[in-house]
Design a protein around this motif. Structure first.
Motif, PDB file in Angstrom:
ATOM      1  N   VAL A   6       1.474  -1.041   0.334  1.00  0.00           N
ATOM      2  CA  VAL A   6       0.127  -0.093  -0.006  1.00  0.00           C
ATOM      3  C   VAL A   6       0.907   1.105  -0.007  1.00  0.00           C
ATOM      4  O   VAL A   6       0.316   2.475  -0.334  1.00  0.00           O
TER       5      VAL A   6
ATOM      6  N   ARG B 252       3.806   1.366  -1.087  1.00  0.00           N
ATOM      7  CA  ARG B 252       4.266   2.287  -2.294  1.00  0.00           C
ATOM      8  C   ARG B 252       3.371   2.977  -3.490  1.00  0.00           C
ATOM      9  O   ARG B 252       3.755   3.113  -4.583  1.00  0.00           O
ATOM     10  N   LEU B 253       2.231   2.436  -3.177  1.00  0.00           N
ATOM     11  CA  LEU B 253       0.718   3.119  -3.890  1.00  0.00           C
ATOM     12  C   LEU B 253       0.550   4.890  -3.611  1.00  0.00           C
ATOM     13  O   LEU B 253       0.738   5.670  -4.456  1.00  0.00           O
TER      14      LEU B 253
ATOM     15  N   ASP C 283       0.559  -7.001  -4.653  1.00  0.00           N
ATOM     16  CA  ASP C 283       1.100  -5.754  -5.374  1.00  0.00           C
ATOM     17  C   ASP C 283      -0.788  -5.265  -5.838  1.00  0.00           C
ATOM     18  O   ASP C 283      -1.644  -4.380  -5.535  1.00  0.00           O
ATOM     19  N   ARG C 284      -2.135  -6.682  -6.042  1.00  0.00           N
ATOM     20  CA  ARG C 284      -3.471  -6.634  -6.872  1.00  0.00           C
ATOM     21  C   ARG C 284      -3.984  -6.141  -5.321  1.00  0.00           C
ATOM     22  O   ARG C 284      -5.518  -5.421  -5.365  1.00  0.00           O
TER      23      ARG C 284
ATOM     24  N   ALA D  88      -2.717  -4.868  -2.860  1.00  0.00           N
ATOM     25  CA  ALA D  88      -2.769  -3.459  -2.420  1.00  0.00           C
ATOM     26  C   ALA D  88      -4.017  -2.223  -3.317  1.00  0.00           C
ATOM     27  O   ALA D  88      -4.016  -1.468  -2.223  1.00  0.00           O
ATOM     28  N   ARG D  89      -3.636  -2.401  -4.899  1.00  0.00           N
ATOM     29  CA  ARG D  89      -4.341  -1.880  -5.199  1.00  0.00           C
ATOM     30  C   ARG D  89      -5.671  -1.646  -4.875  1.00  0.00           C
ATOM     31  O   ARG D  89      -6.424  -1.021  -5.429  1.00  0.00           O
ATOM     32  N   ALA D  90      -6.712  -2.642  -5.196  1.00  0.00           N
ATOM     33  CA  ALA D  90      -8.253  -2.750  -3.962  1.00  0.00           C
ATOM     34  C   ALA D  90      -7.865  -2.810  -3.139  1.00  0.00           C
ATOM     35  O   ALA D  90      -8.967  -1.101  -3.460  1.00  0.00           O
TER      36      ALA D  90
ATOM     37  N   VAL E 112      -6.155   0.474  -1.338  1.00  0.00           N
ATOM     38  CA  VAL E 112      -6.187   1.585  -1.997  1.00  0.00           C
ATOM     39  C   VAL E 112      -6.843   2.614  -2.954  1.00  0.00           C
ATOM     40  O   VAL E 112      -7.991   3.933  -2.547  1.00  0.00           O
ATOM     41  N   GLU E 113      -7.650   1.814  -3.806  1.00  0.00           N
ATOM     42  CA  GLU E 113      -8.516   1.945  -4.996  1.00  0.00           C
ATOM     43  C   GLU E 113     -10.109   2.071  -4.395  1.00  0.00           C
ATOM     44  O   GLU E 113     -10.787   3.037  -4.010  1.00  0.00           O
TER      45      GLU E 113
ATOM     46  N   SER F 289      -7.948   5.951  -2.131  1.00  0.00           N
ATOM     47  CA  SER F 289      -8.554   6.993  -2.985  1.00  0.00           C
ATOM     48  C   SER F 289      -9.483   7.978  -2.776  1.00  0.00           C
ATOM     49  O   SER F 289      -9.647  10.188  -2.974  1.00  0.00           O
TER      50      SER F 289
END
Length: 313
Positions: free
Chosen positions: A12, A14-15, A298-299, A301-303, A305-306, A310
């Motif tokens: 997370v 890293r994003l 990473d997948r 973490a993107r979920a 953050v999204e 955000s």
């Protein structure tokens, strides 16, 4: 378990800009086995970290918990923070998944729910950058090893598997034959769960090869082994090691263990890894293959953050 929570937190970070705090929690032994729903804060071990922020200190945006000990604490954090803190739980919580904001669960555990994100394996801390950083301190020992370099990650006794002396000797013979035939070398590390007699048997047989065998003295070369290997052999008892190995893009060979009870979830994980081209049962050969490295942490973490970060940015 800590590596699962920390690996997801680092992904997370890293994003999005983030500060990570680690809190290690445990319960007094008398209360540890109580159902989570019956626990109170007074049952926490006073020697453990305080799980919640000090008074007049902001609550975190994200709470990432791993393991049974964290379950009631995460749910209390949601209430005490007034809903500000989003609670992410990894693994199978064996709890109502809807009580958490997200559950990042291994696909092989079969956890279901609207807020469940299934991933192959578990979150971890392996990244190309981390592996590259880990290699230089061990270059003196590893650089002289001929290719193909074979990292061998040995687990041990668990509820589902065992590593007897006889089986350890059989595995060592199989590994030695493969390395000799390929003209390669060996990088061997054991788990804390490896029975001492099995460790000794494998070390005795494999130390005659061109090899680096970690004896648990000095820094742990685990990351360096993953980064410099051409092949990775992993015993079938560890979901974490298999998932971490598959994140490298190196061929992952699964070594059989002695089954103690049904190990269906491990079979499901290995089938998942095979379907993704990452892993195959070890057949005694070191035939190379390629696949897209798994990036499940990473997948996830993107979920996160999204969904949770955000909107507040």
């Amino acid at each position: 378990m800590e590596n699962q929570a920390l690996g997801l937190a680092e992904a997370v970070a890293r994003l999005v800009p983030a500060r990570i705090e680690v809190r290690r929690v445990r319960w007094r032994p008398l209360f540890d086995r109580l159902p989570s729903a019956l626990k109170t804060r007074a049952m926490l071990d006073p020697a453990a970290d305080s799980p919640f922020p000090a008074e007049d200190t902001p609550w975190p945006d994200l709470w990432i918990g791993t393991g049974r000990a964290t379950l009631p604490l995460g749910l209390w954090a949601k209430v005490l923070s007034g809903g500000r803190t989003r609670v992410i739980q990894t693994q199978d919580p064996r709890w109502r998944t809807a009580d958490f904001d997200m559950v990042v669960a291994p696909r092989h555990d079969g956890v279901q729910g609207k807020n469940v994100l299934p991933i192959t394996g578990s979150p971890h801390r392996i990244t190309p950058e981390r592996l590259a950083e880990a290699m230089p301190p061990f270059a003196g020992a590893i650089d002289a090893l001929p290719h193909p370099r074979v990292a061998v990650l040995i687990g041990g006794r668990s509820r589902s598997h065992d590593l007897t002396v006889d089986h350890a000797r059989s595995l060592a013979e199989l590994i030695a034959a493969a390395v000799d035939t390929a003209g390669g070398s060996l990088m061997l590390t054991f788990s804390r769960r490896t029975p001492p007699e099995a460790r000794a048997a494998m070390t005795e047989r494999l130390s005659g090869l061109k090899a680096v065998i970690w004896d648990e003295t000095g820094p742990n070369p685990y990351f360096a082994f993953l980064g410099t290997a051409d092949h990775i052999l992993v015993t079938e008892d560890s979901a974490n090691m298999a998932a971490e190995a598959a994140s490298t893009g190196k061929p992952v060979h699964i070594l059989p263990m002695v089954a103690r009870k049904s190990a269906g979830k491990f079979a499901r994980l290995h089938a998942d890894l095979r379907d993704r081209g990452a892993a195959r049962p070890f057949d005694g050969s070191l035939t190379p293959w390629t696949y897209e490295p798994l990036a499940e942490t990473d997948r996830a973490a993107r979920a996160i953050v999204e969904r949770f970060v955000s909107p507040r940015a």
